[in-house]
Design a protein around this motif. Structure first.
Motif, short mmCIF file in Angstrom:
data_model
loop_
_atom_site.label_atom_id
_atom_site.label_comp_id
_atom_site.label_asym_id
_atom_site.label_seq_id
_atom_site.Cartn_x
_atom_site.Cartn_y
_atom_site.Cartn_z
N UNK A 36 0.82 -1.21 0.00
CA UNK A 36 0.00 0.00 0.00
C UNK A 36 0.85 1.26 0.00
N UNK A 37 0.33 2.31 -0.62
CA UNK A 37 1.02 3.60 -0.67
C UNK A 37 1.10 4.22 0.73
N UNK A 38 2.06 5.13 0.95
CA UNK A 38 2.20 5.79 2.25
C UNK A 38 1.21 6.93 2.43
N UNK A 39 -0.06 6.58 2.59
CA UNK A 39 -1.12 7.55 2.87
C UNK A 39 -1.76 7.17 4.20
N UNK A 40 -2.33 8.13 4.89
CA UNK A 40 -2.63 7.97 6.31
C UNK A 40 -3.50 6.75 6.63
N UNK A 41 -4.62 6.58 5.93
CA UNK A 41 -5.50 5.44 6.24
C UNK A 41 -4.80 4.11 5.95
N UNK A 42 -4.05 4.06 4.85
CA UNK A 42 -3.31 2.85 4.50
C UNK A 42 -2.22 2.56 5.53
#
Length: 486
Positions: free
Chosen positions: A103-109
């Motif tokens: 998963x990409x480094x985004x907050x929910x992920x």
């Protein structure tokens, strides 16, 4: 209500006993591959060391004689880049690339990933929780593989798993890239001086995409995600496992991967191209900055690190330039330059043969003559290029001297390199506890680099604290190295 951020924090500025460990690289438990049992074997639950960590905490408590301990977890405690687990019912869209490489480094992920890690390492969480409840404090220093700790939701998820009573919540702290212990020791992960792993701007780490906010990751992280996550016979915790000569790569492939991953070359090429493109585009992305809040942000970082605003700004000036500033250098590290040379050579020779065959009826086997003629030049070019990724060992003497002058300390502790150090360089005492990660010299995981080392700082003569580099083994510790002149 507190009138300033500092008044809301417990007093972390004084410490009698400090323990520092680094590079645990906690990740999710890899399911055993019944067909190819060596596939990411190092990530399987068999090599979890949660029980050793609990024993270690008990041991340092005994060493402190019941007094409060400051435990500094000095970066890369969690390995977000290696998490491949996907949510069963995602609340966000998961792209094809994320399904195959994480998963990409985004907050929910990122919150989902830390939940996966901590759930699989429940014993680690339990040990850390009980350690805090016994009156000690814990500081998380962010490293390059756990940059996603920047997200407030990720920190909140860790606190949720620790499930500490309200009066103990402030005994756990997250700091951006450095921490000053007891006004006598600077503790950094050290990736800010490695051009392949530097976080370009930890003061403003976020970039804005279309309808999302993400972290800007270093080249090394992207290589782990897009290349290493698809090449499960290579252990990313040991450089010699994946930085080899052409001959060593061929031998390794034939011995371990010919049947399990015959398309390795395509996997490497595709992952390398994605890494190069992502790194280059990220380099062009401007960090999200709010001029009205920048001073508050600097003050916030300084307060948590027991520093002042000036130290934050001056330490930031020591950061190395990211390697992503030079795409050709990255192409060399990824071997894409050699792939390009081979492609051009084949294309030109094919065009030459097409032209010659239009005049003379000759076999295409004649194409091997120019290929063999060019081979020595190709090998000479390949051998002339040395990987700079493996050449980085520790920050140089200038960085140590400047960091010491900025923070007014004579002891500096780094992690990141996985190499133990205890040396005196000029007037600076430099230490590195090495790593706790599942590092093995072989694919079968029979030759461990067993480095359950830690740095122990305790009161010495005349009230001056002294530091030791210790190896923890079988519930006991022994001095590993005595400082020498560097």
């Amino acid at each position: 209500m507190p009138t300033s951020f500092s008044e809301s924090l417990p007093n972390f500025k004084n410490a009698l006993f400090t323990a520092v460990i680094s590079d645990l690289h906690l990740c999710e438990a890899q399911p055993v591959n019944l067909k190819y049992p060596l596939w990411k074997k190092f990530k399987t639950r068999q090599f979890f060391f949660d029980d050793v960590f609990e024993s270690f905490l008990r041991h340092i408590e005994d060493k402190a004689g019941g007094q409060q301990i400051e435990l500094v977890l000095n970066g890369d405690i969690f390995d977000f880049d290696s998490v491949m687990t996907q949510p069963a019912e995602p609340i966000f869209h998961i792209s094809w690339l994320e399904r195959h490489r994480g998963l990409y480094p985004r907050e929910a992920r990122s919150r989902f990933k830390i939940d996966v890690i901590l759930t699989d390492h429940a014993d680690f969480v339990k040990s850390l929780r009980e350690f805090v409840l016994r009156g000690h404090r814990v500081i998380f220093v962010m490293g390059n593989h756990d940059l996603e700790l920047h997200f407030p939701d990720v920190q909140a998820e860790i606190r949720k798993h620790l499930s500490l009573p309200m009066e103990f919540q402030d005994q756990v702290r997250f700091v951006e890239w450095f921490y000053i212990s007891n006004r006598d020791t600077l503790i950094e992960h050290g990736n800010q001086y490695d051009p392949y792993c530097v976080c370009e701007d930890p003061v403003n780490p976020y970039v804005r995409g279309y309808n999302f906010i993400s972290l800007k990751l270093p080249f090394g992280n992207l290589a782990c995600r897009y290349i290493m996550n698809g090449m499960g016979f290579f252990n990313p915790h040991v450089d010699s496992n994946y930085i080899m000569s052409l001959r060593e790569y061929v031998t390794f492939f034939l011995k371990y991967m010919a049947r399990a991953q015959p398309g390795l070359v395509l996997t490497w090429f595709w992952g390398s191209v994605v890494t190069l493109l992502h790194s280059s585009f990220d380099r062009l992305a401007a960090p999200i900055r709010n001029p009205l809040k920048i001073e508050d942000r600097v003050s916030h970082i300084a307060e948590k690190a027991n520093a002042d605003d000036r130290m934050v700004r001056e330490l930031k000036e020591l950061f190395v330039t990211p390697a992503s500033s030079n795409p050709f250098l990255l192409a060399q590290e990824l071997w894409l330059d050699r792939a390009f040379i081979i492609f051009v050579a084949f294309f030109l020779i094919f065009q030459l043969m097409v032209f010659v065959r239009s005049v003379y009826e000759i076999s295409f086997f004649w194409a091997f003559i120019p290929l063999f003629a060019l081979l020595p030049f190709f090998l000479f070019y390949s051998k002339s290029i040395a990987s700079l990724v493996s050449s980085y060992k520790e920050p140089d003497d200038r960085v140590l001297a400047m960091a010491s002058a900025i923070t007014h300390v004579n002891r500096i502790i780094f992690g990141h390199t996985h190499h133990t150090r205890h040396e005196i360089i000029g007037s600076v005492e430099h230490l590195n506890p090495g790593c706790w990660s599942p590092a093995f010299l072989d694919v079968e995981c029979t030759k461990p680099l067993d480095q359950k080392n830690f740095i122990w700082i305790s009161p010495g003569d005349a009230g001056v604290r002294q530091a030791e580099l210790l190896r923890f083994q079988d519930g006991k510790s022994e001095v590993l190295l005595n400082p020498g002149r560097g």
